[in-house]
Write a protein that holds these residues in place. Structure first.
Motif, PDB file in Angstrom:
ATOM      1  N   ILE A 110       0.832  -1.205   0.000  1.00 17.35           N
ATOM      2  CA  ILE A 110       0.000   0.000   0.000  1.00 17.35           C
ATOM      3  C   ILE A 110       0.865   1.252   0.000  1.00 17.35           C
ATOM      4  N   GLU A 111       0.268   2.339  -0.387  1.00 20.33           N
ATOM      5  CA  GLU A 111       0.885   3.665  -0.325  1.00 20.33           C
ATOM      6  C   GLU A 111       0.127   4.444   0.745  1.00 20.33           C
ATOM      7  N   GLU A 112       0.837   4.903   1.756  1.00 17.79           N
ATOM      8  CA  GLU A 112       0.153   5.584   2.863  1.00 17.79           C
ATOM      9  C   GLU A 112      -0.044   7.075   2.614  1.00 17.79           C
ATOM     10  N   LYS A 113       0.670   7.603   1.640  1.00 17.24           N
ATOM     11  CA  LYS A 113       0.626   9.061   1.425  1.00 17.24           C
ATOM     12  C   LYS A 113      -0.547   9.400   0.491  1.00 17.24           C
ATOM     13  N   VAL A 114      -1.732   9.199   0.996  1.00 22.89           N
ATOM     14  CA  VAL A 114      -2.948   9.489   0.221  1.00 22.89           C
ATOM     15  C   VAL A 114      -3.774  10.511   1.004  1.00 22.89           C
ATOM     16  N   GLY A 115      -4.179  11.557   0.338  1.00 17.33           N
ATOM     17  CA  GLY A 115      -4.989  12.599   0.981  1.00 17.33           C
ATOM     18  C   GLY A 115      -6.475  12.314   0.822  1.00 17.33           C
ATOM     19  N   PHE A 116      -7.258  12.843   1.738  1.00 20.68           N
ATOM     20  CA  PHE A 116      -8.711  12.577   1.759  1.00 20.68           C
ATOM     21  C   PHE A 116      -9.363  13.912   2.131  1.00 20.68           C
ATOM     22  N   GLU A 165     -14.897   6.269   2.120  1.00 25.72           N
ATOM     23  CA  GLU A 165     -13.900   5.575   2.942  1.00 25.72           C
ATOM     24  C   GLU A 165     -13.290   4.393   2.197  1.00 25.72           C
ATOM     25  N   THR A 166     -14.128   3.610   1.536  1.00 27.20           N
ATOM     26  CA  THR A 166     -13.609   2.487   0.740  1.00 27.20           C
ATOM     27  C   THR A 166     -12.741   3.001  -0.401  1.00 27.20           C
ATOM     28  N   THR A 167     -13.134   4.124  -0.986  1.00 28.61           N
ATOM     29  CA  THR A 167     -12.352   4.693  -2.083  1.00 28.61           C
ATOM     30  C   THR A 167     -10.962   5.100  -1.592  1.00 28.61           C
ATOM     31  N   TYR A 168     -10.927   5.703  -0.419  1.00 26.04           N
ATOM     32  CA  TYR A 168      -9.633   6.087   0.171  1.00 26.04           C
ATOM     33  C   TYR A 168      -8.751   4.849   0.377  1.00 26.04           C
ATOM     34  N   VAL A 169      -9.326   3.804   0.962  1.00 21.48           N
ATOM     35  CA  VAL A 169      -8.554   2.586   1.223  1.00 21.48           C
ATOM     36  C   VAL A 169      -8.101   1.966  -0.094  1.00 21.48           C
TER      37      VAL A 169
END
Lengths: 436, 436
Positions: free
Chosen positions: B301-307, B394-398
């Protein structure tokens, strides 16, 4: 009349006039309804027809034939005229258009929707409105509601206050649905009103070239004539045109991307139901009656308010960013009862130290924030974070903009946030008002 | 036995032993139930009693009298022992505890809740579990779920994969409810599973010193023994203990801060209902059967995702900040069909130019994103923004965290986001699945 060239020739060819009941036949489908006039800037090659359902559709005339079913009466509003008839026996309703689908025109060639109608076009496209009131119509903006900004709330509130001062018996605001609930909350905080202020719009699904504005607009006028002197949202109550609901302006939210009954009261019941042009107010709701309040306008707001959703990967840097950039207040959409990762709490402490109120809401949407239950919530309370109680995150954001317009003192802002200014929170648990 | 001092003396005084049915009388209330052992680190001066409803409560013994109603059988699990009995005729279920209310202990003195139980305490506190399976229990974390981070999803997925490799017939994960749906989505993307993976928790309202973990845990074990080889959330289906629902791990969301039936399938129906210990799978749902998939683990996974949530006062600086800070992808919670203020679109263009995928979801939660209807949506599509279809934000973010773990190529990430990896989006319109 604004039909030109192809459409005009076609009408002359078949002897059709505006207001006539006509039938247009395509190869495998035919449409019967009242021929309406159309907006000035629309594409040529289409007729706009009001079906018996009240929906207006655009029909491409290419490869069609037409017939005149019944010659229309002279249209009440005088198509092509700008004057709307006046009847002294009727109440005076002000219609303020801000744009949005309710006052949009579909480009029947591409299928895309543009905000294009003027406010008087609204009445022309829905001539039944003339049965219920006199209208003072104006187009304040012509934008889709995703482009509404806090400064526009101010201008709308001022315009509405002017109309009420000038004797309007009620005000209807035509608005896009995307941010309608933000605007309805803003008007709720900015205005104390002696008359109804009703915000309405249309929700159009992409697969049908029709507008559901008709019943929403008419019922909004009915509501604007009623005894309910509050800021309300009036929108479809079900998938069909059977009835509409009035929702309290601070307790409502758009909950579906495309359904007509997308607007829902959150942690509350709708205030009233309108069916067959009759308003039935929820007997449990203690409403503000027409004339009970003097008109008051208070539009001071602070626009530099951040609105942040918490999530598992959120960095405290995001909170720090808002503080560094001079934001005056923050609304957090926390998880559950009002939580964020414990990592963020130091940054909330810094916000408190710098006199920046932080308000906690819940991304659950339903239920009350309660930061007394878990250790995380208590840690968050310890650094001065203020509960959003059972307000929607959106109403909380709007309220904080307004509260910071009233005061820049942390304690005073906290006091305002915890005072029920416009019915924005419930005094009791709202566990039963779930998904209704 | 872990009772000490006051409580131990009290029990000796009244002849009470663990496993006995007892009655404790206060001045104006009495409690009857099975006396349970209690966690090691709990405060003295309280007895823990399992009521016939299945709820465990703590009763302060001060100013009470007690009576023995019925001597208990020797407890099946051997209180005070660490070994859990094994029965070769039963299936082997792995229970992984991550903390949360389901595995928390209330501090009956202050009323606050701390994550404190170990996984084996879970079985001790719910001895009926022993009727249904053998258990391999372990405490992976002991945190409240607001502190879950993406890296913990990885560790949980690895642990679950190990348990399945080691022969578990099903896995139950005890988890806090706040971010349960983020974790259930993450496990859905990270694991292809030949056996059921069931996530459960407890929703405790602040006003009652009781845990609703009992039925959720037992029904999760029932689900873990079933034929449904998918990642599911198992939680109360109503306000009482009558039944639970299994929700697809990618289609579920916490919708109420305090109700027991807070978890709801969004744009979908629950997969199954569990009542009287029996799983009834929705006949319209085409489920993955036990053994149909080989175990596959993909935790990149990539943790650097903004929401980011859009709102009327949002500044394009929000988007620019994320690009400047090196975020690899952004999920936007837009308004309506998937809109933001037109001001932001230039920044989306910059994101596209810098190979940063931007995914559009809707803060309506229900319904599908459709950016083809309005001019704003088309402008957003033109700068490469990708539709979140009908996924929850939330699912989209994950999913974006996971997709960026699979590839850093824009086109490939787009392809993954538009591929139905774990039933995260519906293929058809979901207009009927609203507020259910």
């Amino acid at each position: 009349m604004t039909y030109k060239e192809n459409a005009k020739n076609y009408m002359e060819n078949y002897g059709l006039g505006i207001g006539d009941k006509i039938k247009v036949n395509k190869e495998d489908i035919s449409y019967t309804g009242i021929l309406l006039d159309r907006p000035e800037d629309a594409d040529d090659g289409y007729l706009v027809i009001k079906l018996s359902s009240g929906y207006n559709i655009g029909v491409a005339i290419e490869n069609t034939t037409a017939e005149l079913i019944e010659k229309g009466e002279k249209p009440k509003i005088g198509f092509g005229e700008t004057e709307i008839p006046h009847d002294d026996s009727k109440q005076n309703i002000s219609i303020v258009s801000t744009g949005g689908t309710v006052s949009s025109v579909i480009d029947y060639r591409t299928g895309a929707v543009h905000p294009a109608f003027t406010a008087s076009d609204l009445v022309k496209a829905n001539p039944e409105l003339l049965d219920y009131a006199n209208y003072n119509v104006k187009a304040l903006y012509n934008i889709l509601s995703e482009d509404m900004k806090p400064e526009y709330w101010v201008k709308a509130a001022e315009e509405i206050a002017n109309d009420i001062s000038d004797g309007a018996d009620g005000v209807v605001i035509a608005h896009g649905t995307d941010t309608m609930h933000y605007t309805s909350a803003a008007l709720s905080f900015m205005l104390k009103t002696p008359v109804p202020i009703i915000i309405t719009g249309a929700q159009r699904s992409s697969d049908r070239p029709s507008s559901d504005a008709n019943i929403n607009l008419i019922d909004s006028v009915i509501a604007a004539k009623s005894d309910l002197a509050e800021v309300c949202v009036c929108m479809h109550g079900s998938l069909n045109d059977e009835y509409t609901y009035l929702h309290k302006g601070t307790k409502v939210r758009k909950m579906h991307t495309s359904r007509r009954d997308t607007f829902r009261s959150i942690n509350a019941q709708p205030i009233a139901k309108i069916q067959n042009r009759k308003v039935s107010i929820n007997p449990e709701y203690n409403y503000t009656k027409r004339g009970a309040n003097e008109l008051e306008l208070n539009t001071s707001i602070e626009e530099k308010v951040g609105f942040i959703k918490s999530f598992p990967g959120i960095s405290k840097d995001y909170i720090e960013y808002h503080i560094d950039k001079g934001y005056k207040g923050l609304v957090i959409e926390g998880t559950g009862l009002g939580h964020v990762p414990n990592d963020l709490i130091d940054s909330f402490k810094r916000a408190q130290d710098e006199n920046i109120p932080v308000i906690m809401t819940s991304q659950c949407l339903y239920g009350r924030v309660n930061m007394n239950v878990y250790s995380t919530g208590r840690n968050i309370l310890d650094v001065g974070v203020i509960s959003g109680i059972d307000m929607t995150p959106e109403t909380t954001y709007v309220k904080l903009c307004w509260a910071l317009g009233q005061s820049d003192d942390y304690a005073e802002v906290k006091e305002i946030m915890q005072t029920n200014v416009a019915g924005e929170f419930g005094e009791k648990s709202t566990i039963k008002d779930f998904l209704n």
